[in-house]
Design a protein around this motif. Structure first.
Motif, PDB file in Angstrom:
ATOM      1  N   UNK A 199       0.850  -1.190   0.000  1.00  0.00           N
ATOM      2  CA  UNK A 199       0.000   0.000   0.000  1.00  0.00           C
ATOM      3  C   UNK A 199       0.886   1.241   0.000  1.00  0.00           C
ATOM      4  N   UNK A 200       0.892   1.974  -1.102  1.00  0.00           N
ATOM      5  CA  UNK A 200       1.778   3.133  -1.252  1.00  0.00           C
ATOM      6  C   UNK A 200       1.456   4.230  -0.256  1.00  0.00           C
ATOM      7  N   UNK A 201       0.181   4.456   0.009  1.00  0.00           N
ATOM      8  CA  UNK A 201      -0.196   5.492   0.968  1.00  0.00           C
ATOM      9  C   UNK A 201       0.309   5.164   2.370  1.00  0.00           C
ATOM     10  N   UNK A 202       0.167   3.904   2.792  1.00  0.00           N
ATOM     11  CA  UNK A 202       0.669   3.497   4.103  1.00  0.00           C
ATOM     12  C   UNK A 202       2.191   3.561   4.154  1.00  0.00           C
ATOM     13  N   UNK A 203       2.844   3.211   3.055  1.00  0.00           N
ATOM     14  CA  UNK A 203       4.300   3.286   2.980  1.00  0.00           C
ATOM     15  C   UNK A 203       4.781   4.719   3.167  1.00  0.00           C
ATOM     16  N   UNK A 204       4.152   5.644   2.499  1.00  0.00           N
ATOM     17  CA  UNK A 204       4.547   7.054   2.607  1.00  0.00           C
ATOM     18  C   UNK A 204       4.345   7.570   4.032  1.00  0.00           C
ATOM     19  N   UNK A 205       3.267   7.146   4.649  1.00  0.00           N
ATOM     20  CA  UNK A 205       2.988   7.564   6.027  1.00  0.00           C
ATOM     21  C   UNK A 205       4.034   6.998   6.980  1.00  0.00           C
ATOM     22  N   UNK A 206       4.357   5.717   6.820  1.00  0.00           N
ATOM     23  CA  UNK A 206       5.362   5.080   7.673  1.00  0.00           C
ATOM     24  C   UNK A 206       6.743   5.693   7.455  1.00  0.00           C
ATOM     25  N   UNK A 207       7.047   6.079   6.220  1.00  0.00           N
ATOM     26  CA  UNK A 207       8.336   6.695   5.906  1.00  0.00           C
ATOM     27  C   UNK A 207       8.501   8.006   6.658  1.00  0.00           C
ATOM     28  N   UNK A 208       7.457   8.805   6.699  1.00  0.00           N
ATOM     29  CA  UNK A 208       7.511  10.063   7.447  1.00  0.00           C
ATOM     30  C   UNK A 208       7.673   9.801   8.940  1.00  0.00           C
ATOM     31  N   UNK A 209       6.901   8.874   9.454  1.00  0.00           N
ATOM     32  CA  UNK A 209       6.955   8.572  10.882  1.00  0.00           C
ATOM     33  C   UNK A 209       8.323   8.038  11.301  1.00  0.00           C
ATOM     34  N   UNK A 210       9.007   7.343  10.394  1.00  0.00           N
ATOM     35  CA  UNK A 210      10.309   6.749  10.712  1.00  0.00           C
ATOM     36  C   UNK A 210      11.364   7.801  11.032  1.00  0.00           C
ATOM     37  N   UNK A 211      11.269   8.977  10.435  1.00  0.00           N
ATOM     38  CA  UNK A 211      12.348   9.952  10.530  1.00  0.00           C
ATOM     39  C   UNK A 211      11.824  11.336  10.888  1.00  0.00           C
ATOM     40  N   UNK A 212      11.283  11.457  12.085  1.00  0.00           N
ATOM     41  CA  UNK A 212      10.872  12.742  12.655  1.00  0.00           C
ATOM     42  C   UNK A 212       9.799  13.479  11.857  1.00  0.00           C
ATOM     43  N   UNK A 213       9.113  12.802  10.951  1.00  0.00           N
ATOM     44  CA  UNK A 213       8.111  13.478  10.135  1.00  0.00           C
ATOM     45  C   UNK A 213       8.716  14.372   9.074  1.00  0.00           C
ATOM     46  N   UNK A 214      10.004  14.144   8.777  1.00  0.00           N
ATOM     47  CA  UNK A 214      10.715  15.029   7.839  1.00  0.00           C
ATOM     48  C   UNK A 214      10.538  14.597   6.395  1.00  0.00           C
ATOM     49  N   UNK A 215      10.461  15.568   5.535  1.00  0.00           N
ATOM     50  CA  UNK A 215      10.473  15.336   4.091  1.00  0.00           C
ATOM     51  C   UNK A 215      11.420  16.332   3.460  1.00  0.00           C
ATOM     52  N   UNK A 216      12.378  15.836   2.695  1.00  0.00           N
ATOM     53  CA  UNK A 216      13.364  16.719   2.066  1.00  0.00           C
ATOM     54  C   UNK A 216      12.870  17.154   0.688  1.00  0.00           C
ATOM     55  N   UNK A 217      13.064  18.426   0.390  1.00  0.00           N
ATOM     56  CA  UNK A 217      12.679  18.969  -0.910  1.00  0.00           C
ATOM     57  C   UNK A 217      13.765  19.917  -1.384  1.00  0.00           C
ATOM     58  N   UNK A 218      13.574  20.478  -2.572  1.00  0.00           N
ATOM     59  CA  UNK A 218      14.554  21.431  -3.116  1.00  0.00           C
ATOM     60  C   UNK A 218      14.664  22.681  -2.250  1.00  0.00           C
ATOM     61  N   UNK A 219      13.636  22.904  -1.439  1.00  0.00           N
ATOM     62  CA  UNK A 219      13.630  24.082  -0.573  1.00  0.00           C
ATOM     63  C   UNK A 219      14.144  23.775   0.832  1.00  0.00           C
ATOM     64  N   UNK A 220      14.550  22.531   1.066  1.00  0.00           N
ATOM     65  CA  UNK A 220      15.065  22.151   2.367  1.00  0.00           C
ATOM     66  C   UNK A 220      14.183  21.123   3.043  1.00  0.00           C
TER      67      UNK A 220
END
Length: 373
Positions: A199-220
């Protein structure tokens, strides 16, 4: 001493760890990303997420499924306490169901009974079957039960990487599959684990939870939610990557040793001094646990085996016997199988580094001890 378990670390893994330590790229990096891709491909799953340990994988699965206070999750009686602990840590209630005598896995009939007769105030949200010691029995049945009753399913597959049930790889049947890479497991990274989902949606949610809720982008770095730090290190991932290509051969070796145990233990079985597990097709045989007749005190047997140069131990715990999960349903239900396995289960040495001759020594030692006692 014939060890109960012995981690097998290929030399190439040791060399690669040295390279990574010298590189300075120690935290989650390219090795982790590659390990996730290779693990997903091995299992035939869409997504794999490597984490710091198997309990972390279970925790992320529960959080990603929004399980918490006011909810209930069904767990087996016979398992390592992390299974029920992590449900309670989220604020949900762990409902205990007894296991089968043949597989050590949760009894499907008792599972259905628990679901259909649940009257507690909490909402029953999920089942968390454990594929105990790598036994895949009932995996597809659990999936059918979860689907029928509209429940989420989290596979506690801590011991079962590489196991399968009629073509279904353990870890891929539920909403999440959770693995451990502890040194007692066939594939070890020291500590470590993985979360698998289609489940891609669950995977994305778990990925955020794994690392402080962080998401890296071109803006930081953007903090998308409240999260945890359950990352695996780059050098641990390198060990896992080096072992994964050997896993199927190692499981085959474990199956051969288990078959030899069965043959050599036949006289003790016929004498009703012990019973042994059913090693089914697709079993990854992480542990080989026999059950001593009630006449024997397990600690005495362990002591005598140690004196003969054989390491042995209990297999797992009975959740109902620990006195930690004292909910009304749990304290008014009997758990004869799980409690017997907890009291009389004896894990014997089994790992891919063993020889048939080692099994002979273990069995001969056990035979003489049981007949003496």
């Amino acid at each position: 001493m014939i060890k109960l378990s012995q981690p097998q670390i290929p030399e190439v893994a040791i060399e690669r760890v040295g390279e990574i330590l010298r590189s300075g790229q120690l935290v989650h990096g390219d090795e982790c990303n590659a390990f996730e891709n290779e693990l997903a491909a091995y299992l035939g799953a869409k997504h794999a997420l490597v984490v710091s340990n198997g309990t972390a994988a279970l925790h992320l699965a529960l959080l990603a499924l929004d399980i918490g206070p006011g909810d209930a999750v069904i767990v087996p009686d016979f398992t390592f306490t992390a299974t029920a602990n992590i449900v309670e840590i989220t604020g949900a209630k762990a409902l205990i169901v007894d296991v089968e005598r043949s597989s050590y896995n949760i009894d499907p009939i008792k599972l259905i009974d628990c679901i259909e007769n649940w009257t507690g105030p909490e909402k029953l949200k999920a089942i968390m079957p454990v594929l105990e010691f790598g036994n895949p029995s009932n995996l597809n049945t659990y999936r059918e039960i979860a689907k029928k009753y509209n429940l989420s399913m989290i596979e506690d597959a801590a011991c079962a990487l590489g196991a399968s049930d009629e073509g279904t790889m353990v870890g891929t049947a539920g909403d999440f599959g959770c693995f451990s890479f502890h040194p007692r497991k066939t594939l070890t990274t020291g500590e470590g684990g993985a979360l698998v989902t289609n489940n891609t949606e669950l995977f994305q949610k778990a990925t955020l939870l794994r690392s402080h809720g962080m998401e890296r982008s071109s803006e930081g770095v953007v903090f998308k939610c409240i999260g945890l730090n359950y990352r695996l290190t780059n050098f641990q991932a390198a060990i896992g990557r080096a072992i994964l290509p050997h896993l199927n051969n190692w499981i085959a070796k474990r199956q051969e040793l288990a078959a030899h145990y069965k043959a050599k233990l036949s006289s003790l079985i016929e004498s009703k001094l012990i019973t042994i597990p059913e090693v089914v097709s697709g079993h990854s045989v992480q542990t080989f646990m026999i059950v001593l007749a009630s006449d024997f005190k397990r600690s005495d047997v362990i002591f005598e085996l140690k004196n003969k140069g054989v390491e042995a131990n209990l297999g797992a715990q009975s959740m109902s016997a620990l006195g930690l999960f004292l909910h009304q349903k749990n304290i008014t239900t009997s758990y004869p199988v799980g409690q017997e396995l907890y009291q009389q289960g004896l894990a014997l040495p089994l790992h891919e580094g063993m020889k048939v001759e080692d099994v002979n020594i273990v069995v001969n030692s056990l035979d003489s001890i049981l007949k003496k006692l």
